[in-house]
Design an enzyme around this catalytic site. Structure first.
Site, mmCIF file in Angstrom:
data_model
loop_
_atom_site.group_PDB
_atom_site.id
_atom_site.type_symbol
_atom_site.label_atom_id
_atom_site.label_comp_id
_atom_site.label_asym_id
_atom_site.label_seq_id
_atom_site.Cartn_x
_atom_site.Cartn_y
_atom_site.Cartn_z
ATOM 1 N N TRP A 1 35.436 32.553 38.142
ATOM 2 C CA TRP A 1 34.908 31.365 38.299
ATOM 3 C C TRP A 1 33.572 30.398 39.687
ATOM 4 C CZ3 TRP A 1 37.720 28.507 41.306
ATOM 5 C CH2 TRP A 1 39.635 28.343 40.600
ATOM 6 N N LYS B 1 31.234 40.247 31.875
ATOM 7 C CA LYS B 1 32.037 39.328 31.108
ATOM 8 C C LYS B 1 31.886 38.493 31.705
ATOM 9 C CE LYS B 1 35.391 36.639 29.839
ATOM 10 N NZ LYS B 1 36.171 35.761 30.030
ATOM 11 N N PRO B 2 31.435 37.452 31.774
ATOM 12 C CA PRO B 2 31.412 36.013 33.530
ATOM 13 C C PRO B 2 33.288 35.269 32.727
ATOM 14 C CG PRO B 2 30.282 35.631 31.705
ATOM 15 C CD PRO B 2 30.672 36.566 31.293
ATOM 16 N N GLU C 1 39.564 42.826 42.321
ATOM 17 C CA GLU C 1 39.962 42.062 43.230
ATOM 18 C C GLU C 1 40.316 40.791 42.949
ATOM 19 O OE1 GLU C 1 39.096 42.779 45.953
ATOM 20 O OE2 GLU C 1 37.691 44.830 45.886
ATOM 21 N N CYS D 1 38.446 33.823 47.724
ATOM 22 C CA CYS D 1 39.854 34.635 47.779
ATOM 23 C C CYS D 1 39.973 34.395 49.389
ATOM 24 C CB CYS D 1 39.359 35.935 46.810
ATOM 25 S SG CYS D 1 37.265 37.065 47.665
#
Ligand code: NAD
Length: 520
Positions: free
Chosen positions: A158, A182-183, A254, A288
């Protein structure tokens, strides 16, 4: 049909198709608390149907060739720029991030990425002529080719709905695959808008589809597709890999990070302090490759901490305004993340850390915000130094020297990215090589992500595989080696029957070819 408010209505209507029999997911603006849209929670049965449609559409897309696909990708590049205000509005509405975070890290990345993959896909995926040193196959034509795998499933987080979810679809499409995205269930609206964009830009029906839904929708995708590109937490990444193992589906992961920044005594302290403030707080610290922990050499520690604290204290929170220049640090996108951030700060304080600024949830604002926070007197017994916080916090630790900083930087299960600040760039590079991370910047942080030529991927618990560079598109292909003899005699030496003479000849050949190596 998806029920939506405002500008998202158009995006969902285009891609939302029939209502899901599974229910709907409400999408909230974290900066205001308002529900801005609802989207279908796609069932496993619906995912299977989508994959079937994708399989039927993929050969036509592949047949367009690199040039045909590049035309669609380059139209999409222009669409992103022409419609940037609408895309930013959508991103801001579902993430509560600042206008600038959406503009720089999402619009700019998306537009650059379309151009990059349109241009580089034919180069990275061109047939390669291979030369061999083996006498046994001399004279044969050896070719390495890259064929699209078929249908790629992309599962995203998100924090960057365009860059980290949709962004990975671009090279997969450029390689000739159909893609199902697929968000995150927290931020599905940008992906639906990207589907509308691709349709308008001439992408054939069903080549790109969005499967909105929660974890179960993602899990259903794994067994159906030919490759899974996953971006998200290390915890979910392990589940994805285990599920993919059931069907031997290849994965690229990731995952999370705990990126260290090292400030040496000879660093330009003003630049290092600006960078530490920006790269720990941009996107509300939900990157990230955020600077998640900071190690500063003792001689400059006090001066550096004073500089950073004063800069962090001056940061403004955006309160969900979709306008430039009104805020620096956005909302906490994912509701449970607020508890994690607060728990890390409380754990640190309970173990002896001091809060120099921030340290609690922002008060008197409508949405979900955590105050930009600086922590000192921290150590590796604390969660804020060992676990991913993913929020606007900056814990700073004093170190005796560079060796101690490197040792502590490597004392982590993660290995995503890192940064080193020093005026001696040769020494900075030498230290970079000692840090266990997939990407290390000297006198910079995070910016390596903009170099699409440079692979980006985590070591240790931060991931498997890379995005960007040649590997970032070849992973969406199956390599095929083709060998064709130029001269084909009726019989080769190794063909039957076996005989003493044949063995002697082969023995001599092996001895001549490989038996002359140096001996100690
Ligand atoms: P998450 O792992 O909770 O969810 C990621 C996605 O996986 C979501 O779409 C979710 O619905 C889906 N999912 C959940 N359970 C699943 C299952 N069993 N099978 C298949 N899919 C499932 O991650 P998040 O909270 O959305 O994102 C934050 C995390 O992502 C952080 O750890 C961050 O570091 C990481 N991240 C990494 C990178 C990178 O490039 N390394 C980039 C961005 C974010």
């Amino acid at each position: 049909m998806a029920k939506v408010k405002g500008d998202q209505a158009k995006a969902s209507a285009v891609n939302g198709s029939a209502a899901s029999d599974h229910g709907e997911i409400a999408v909230e603006n974290p900066a205001t608390g308002e529900i801005v849209a609802t989207v279908p929670d796609r069932t496993p049965a619906e995912v299977i149907e989508m994959v079937a449609r994708a399989r039927a559409a993929q050969p036509g897309w592949e047949a367009l060739g690199f040039d045909g696909r590049a035309r669609v990708l380059l139209r999409a590049q222009k669409w992103i720029v022409d419609n940037s205000a609408r895309i930013i509005e959508t991103i801001v509405s579902e993430t509560g991030k600042t206008y600038e975070d959406a503009q720089l890290a999402e619009i700019s990345y998306g537009a650059a990425s379309f151009g990059f993959w349109a241009k580089m896909a034919p180069k990275y995926l061109a047939d390669e002529k291979v030369k061999t040193s083996s006498l046994f196959v001399k004279g044969r034509k050896l070719i390495l080719r890259y064929a699209p795998v078929g249908v790629v499933g992309v599962i995203g987080p998100w924090n960057f709905p365009l860059t980290n979810s949709f962004g990975d679809c671009i090279p997969a499409l450029a390689a000739g695959n159909a893609v199902i995205l697929k968000p995150s269930e927290i931020t599905p609206l940008t992906s639906l808008l990207m589907a509308e964009m691709l349709t308008e830009c001439g992408c054939p029906k069903d080549v790109f589809q969005v499967a909105t839904g929660a974890g179960a929708t993602g899990a259903a995708l794994i067994g159906q597709v030919d490759f899974i590109m996953f971006t998200g937490s290390t915890r979910t990444g392990k589940k994805v890999m285990a599920k993919a193992a059931e069907t031997l589906t290849p994965v690229s992961l990731e995952l999370g990070g705990k990126d260290p920044m090292i400030v040496l005594a000879d660093a330009d302290l003003e630049r290092a302090a600006n960078a530490a403030t920006y790269y720990s707080m941009n996107n509300g610290g939900q990157v990230c490759i955020s600077v998640e922990r900071l190690y500063v050499e003792a001689p400059v520690y006090d001066e550096f901490v004073a500089k950073v604290t004063s800069k962090v204290r001056g940061l403004r929170q955006s309160e969900g305004a979709n306008r430039p220049g009104v805020g620096d640090v956005g909302a906490v996108i994912f509701p449970p993340q607020l508890d994690t951030i607060d728990a890390h700060v409380k754990d640190a304080v309970a173990k002896g850390a001091r809060v120099l600024t921030g340290g609690k949830q922002a008060e008197g604002v409508r949405g979900r915000f955590y105050e930009p926070t600086v922590l000192v007197d921290v150590d590796h017994s604390m969660d804020c130094m060992m676990e991913e916080t993913f929020g606007p916090t900056l814990p700073i630790m004093k170190v005796a020297d560079a060796d101690e900083a490197v040792r502590l930087a490597n004392d982590s299960p993660y290995g995503l990215a890192a940064s080193v600040y020093t005026k001696d760039t040769a020494r900075g590079e030498e230290i970079a090589r000692r840090i266990e991370a997939g990407a290390v910047c000297v006198n910079d942080a995070q910016l390596n992500y903009a170099a699409l030529e440079l692979p980006m991927g985590g070591w240790k618990a931060s991931g498997l595989g890379t995005r960007h560079g040649a590997g970032g598109i070849r992973k969406y292909t199956a390599s095929q080696s083709i060998m064709v003899p130029r001269i084909a005699p009726r019989k080769d030496l190794q063909h039957f029957p076996n005989s003493v003479r044949k063995s002697k000849t082969l023995g001599k050949l092996i001895s001549v070819l490989y038996g002359r190596g140096k001996r100690d």
